[in-house]
Design an enzyme around this catalytic site. Structure first.
Site, PDB file in Angstrom:
ATOM      1  N   ASP A 204     -19.550  19.155  44.474  1.00  0.00           N
ATOM      2  CA  ASP A 204     -19.295  18.652  43.050  1.00  0.00           C
ATOM      3  C   ASP A 204     -18.670  19.908  42.213  1.00  0.00           C
ATOM      4  O   ASP A 204     -19.307  21.031  41.853  1.00  0.00           O
ATOM      5  CB  ASP A 204     -20.775  18.640  42.322  1.00  0.00           C
ATOM      6  CG  ASP A 204     -20.617  18.497  40.977  1.00  0.00           C
ATOM      7  OD1 ASP A 204     -19.635  18.717  40.275  1.00  0.00           O
ATOM      8  OD2 ASP A 204     -21.703  18.175  40.324  1.00  0.00           O
TER       9      ASP A 204
ATOM     10  N   GLN B 148     -17.081  21.859  37.484  1.00  0.00           N
ATOM     11  CA  GLN B 148     -17.199  23.114  36.421  1.00  0.00           C
ATOM     12  C   GLN B 148     -16.308  23.967  37.270  1.00  0.00           C
ATOM     13  O   GLN B 148     -16.231  25.331  36.769  1.00  0.00           O
ATOM     14  CB  GLN B 148     -18.384  23.588  36.316  1.00  0.00           C
ATOM     15  CG  GLN B 148     -19.585  22.793  35.429  1.00  0.00           C
ATOM     16  CD  GLN B 148     -19.019  22.471  34.216  1.00  0.00           C
ATOM     17  OE1 GLN B 148     -17.970  23.191  33.522  1.00  0.00           O
ATOM     18  NE2 GLN B 148     -19.609  21.525  33.544  1.00  0.00           N
TER      19      GLN B 148
ATOM     20  N   HIS C 178     -26.684  18.950  38.383  1.00  0.00           N
ATOM     21  CA  HIS C 178     -26.475  17.984  37.678  1.00  0.00           C
ATOM     22  C   HIS C 178     -26.942  16.521  37.916  1.00  0.00           C
ATOM     23  O   HIS C 178     -27.054  16.343  39.200  1.00  0.00           O
ATOM     24  CB  HIS C 178     -24.758  17.636  37.334  1.00  0.00           C
ATOM     25  CG  HIS C 178     -24.618  17.163  36.201  1.00  0.00           C
ATOM     26  ND1 HIS C 178     -24.551  15.668  36.001  1.00  0.00           N
ATOM     27  CD2 HIS C 178     -24.095  17.508  34.787  1.00  0.00           C
ATOM     28  CE1 HIS C 178     -24.306  15.251  34.835  1.00  0.00           C
ATOM     29  NE2 HIS C 178     -23.762  16.218  34.212  1.00  0.00           N
TER      30      HIS C 178
ATOM     31  N   CYS D  67     -28.279  17.652  31.280  1.00  0.00           N
ATOM     32  CA  CYS D  67     -28.370  16.583  32.451  1.00  0.00           C
ATOM     33  C   CYS D  67     -28.819  17.477  33.884  1.00  0.00           C
ATOM     34  O   CYS D  67     -28.328  17.169  35.066  1.00  0.00           O
ATOM     35  CB  CYS D  67     -26.644  16.022  32.881  1.00  0.00           C
ATOM     36  SG  CYS D  67     -26.359  14.751  31.599  1.00  0.00           S
TER      37      CYS D  67
END
Ligand code: PMP
Length: 418
Positions: A206, A209, A130, A374
């Protein structure tokens, strides 16, 4: 193993906790909300927690000596403990409130990154990221003279790890998404993290999700930093968090400065507060942190293993239903093996633009996202101008999937593919 029908029955009951899902669209269609990867819906318990906080407990935190301020502080710090426990952090001091995943990653980039990277060092990320987990590293590389490298992905969005050890040479930071928001690929962290550590790098994940959809244990994964957003996990917008190992956080300079993050201020010098408050300058987003605590309570009551099992099964069911449209030109992207993917399905219908497709699905009450998600460099690499994306969460049911399949058939008829 829970029987498929039992999973769907429970999801139907869960959906009733989300008042927004009960409203029909302006065209009178049943709402099939398949865009939780962008932002999830909120259960009544979370909405109630926000209203309760503002109705009964609202006051600024930490400095007040009166009862309301103490109650607000206890609620705010209690929520921190809940989220820390949810990801199995060793202590709540390792959990810093931010606005979202993006801010958490920027915190690491500006604070740890500027302090630790030199020309000749390298940052390793992947081609799946992303923009939030790419642009901060581009800027950090430009500022420090560090090299930015990429783990490549194949045509199905799977990480290519054959040359990982070579790529890790000189790397100080590995920054990877746990689950790709564009393709649903689950990163093989259990392979990458130990090898990154062996090469002397730290690892930032990250988890925007993954934390909302599966049990994520920061200690079992042995990650050094982990970033996530409240709004994707049944919580409000405007609140997210950064997990970091104590030793790293203690050695880092503050990112933002001002009130609350200080221990003592003189006209020319300041000593900083302990972690986590060293990184929380100014009045925090108290109400939304408290409501995120309620979201964690809600998810824990249902059980993350259940959430994960339900989404896996629903995704497998959706893939099966969507494959019946392949003869009409439906292309489905992402990992081929269901065990490598989460509840995210990217697709295109023949050469119909994804925005046009999403608009037609909308007329049938089906909410999907369309665009580059993104991840512009990934789209360019794959040669897709855009994709449509359906994403599932705990409140989605087989009925939502059937509605999606029906709407896709309608789109195929409109574009004369059927
Ligand atoms: N990383 C990933 C993998 C995401 O899916 C998202 C949100 N789409 C982000 C980062 C950014 O999250 P936020 O906008 O909440 O900061």
């Amino acid at each position: 193993m829970i029987a498929p029908s039992k999973l769907d029955e429970r999801a139907k009951t869960i959906a009733r906790d989300f008042p927004i899902l009960a409203q029909p669209t302006s065209r009178g269609k049943r709402l099939a909300f398949l865009d939780s990867a962008a932002s999830s819906q909120k259960p009544q318990a979370v909405i109630d927690a926000l209203v309760h906080y503002y109705t009964y407990d609202n006051a600024n935190i930490h400095r007040g000596v009166y009862e309301l301020a103490e109650r607000a502080t206890a609620a705010f710090e209690g929520a921190r403990e809940k989220v820390a426990r949810f990801i199995n952090a060793a202590e709540s001091a390792e959990l810093i409130w931010t606005r979202n995943t993006t801010e958490s990653i920027n915190l690491v980039s500006f604070s740890w990154g500027l302090q630790n990277l030199r020309p000749g060092d390298a940052i390793l990320t992947s081609q799946l990221e992303h923009h939030s987990n790419l642009v901060p590293w581009q800027l950090l590389a430009a500022k420090t003279g560090a090299d930015l490298r990429f783990i490549e992905v194949d045509a199905n969005g799977m990480h290519e790890l054959d040359d990982l050890d070579e790529k890790l040479h000189g790397v100080k930071l590995v920054a990877l998404s746990h689950i790709s928001n564009s393709l649903g690929t689950i990163a093989p962290l259990e392979t990458i993290v130990p090898r990154a550590h062996a090469a002397g790098a730290i690892v930032l994940v990250d988890a925007a999700q993954s934390v909302p959809h599966m049990k994520v244990d920061v200690r079992a994964l042995d990650v050094d930093f982990l970033a996530a957003s409240g709004h994707k996990m049944c919580g409000p917008t405007g609140i997210g968090f950064l997990y970091g190992k104590r030793a790293l956080l203690e050695a880092m300079p503050p990112f933002l400065t001002g009130g609350d993050m200080i221990k003592r201020v003189e006209y020319r010098e300041t000593s900083f507060n302990e972690i986590p408050w060293k990184f929380e300058a100014g009045t925090s987003n108290i109400a939304d942190a408290v409501a995120l605590g309620a979201a964690v309570d809600y998810l824990e009551t249902i059980g993350m293993d259940w959430v994960h099992a339900h989404e896996r099964r629903l995704t497998a069911f959706a893939l099966e239903r969507m494959r019946t449209l392949e003869p009409l030109g439906l292309a489905i992207y992402g990992p081929l093996d269901p065990k490598d993917r989460s509840g995210i399905i990217a697709f295109n219908l023949a050469d119909v633009h994804a925005h046009d497709l999403a608009s037609i699905l909308d007329t049938e009450g089906v909410c999907v996202r369309a665009g580059h998600h993104c991840t512009m460099p990934l789209m360019e690499k794959m040669g897709w101008p855009a994709t449509a994306r359906a994403s599932f969460y705990l409140y989605n049911t087989e009925e939502d999937v059937e509605q999606l399949a029906g709407a896709l058939h309608k789109a195929a008829r409109i574009f004369k593919l059927a």
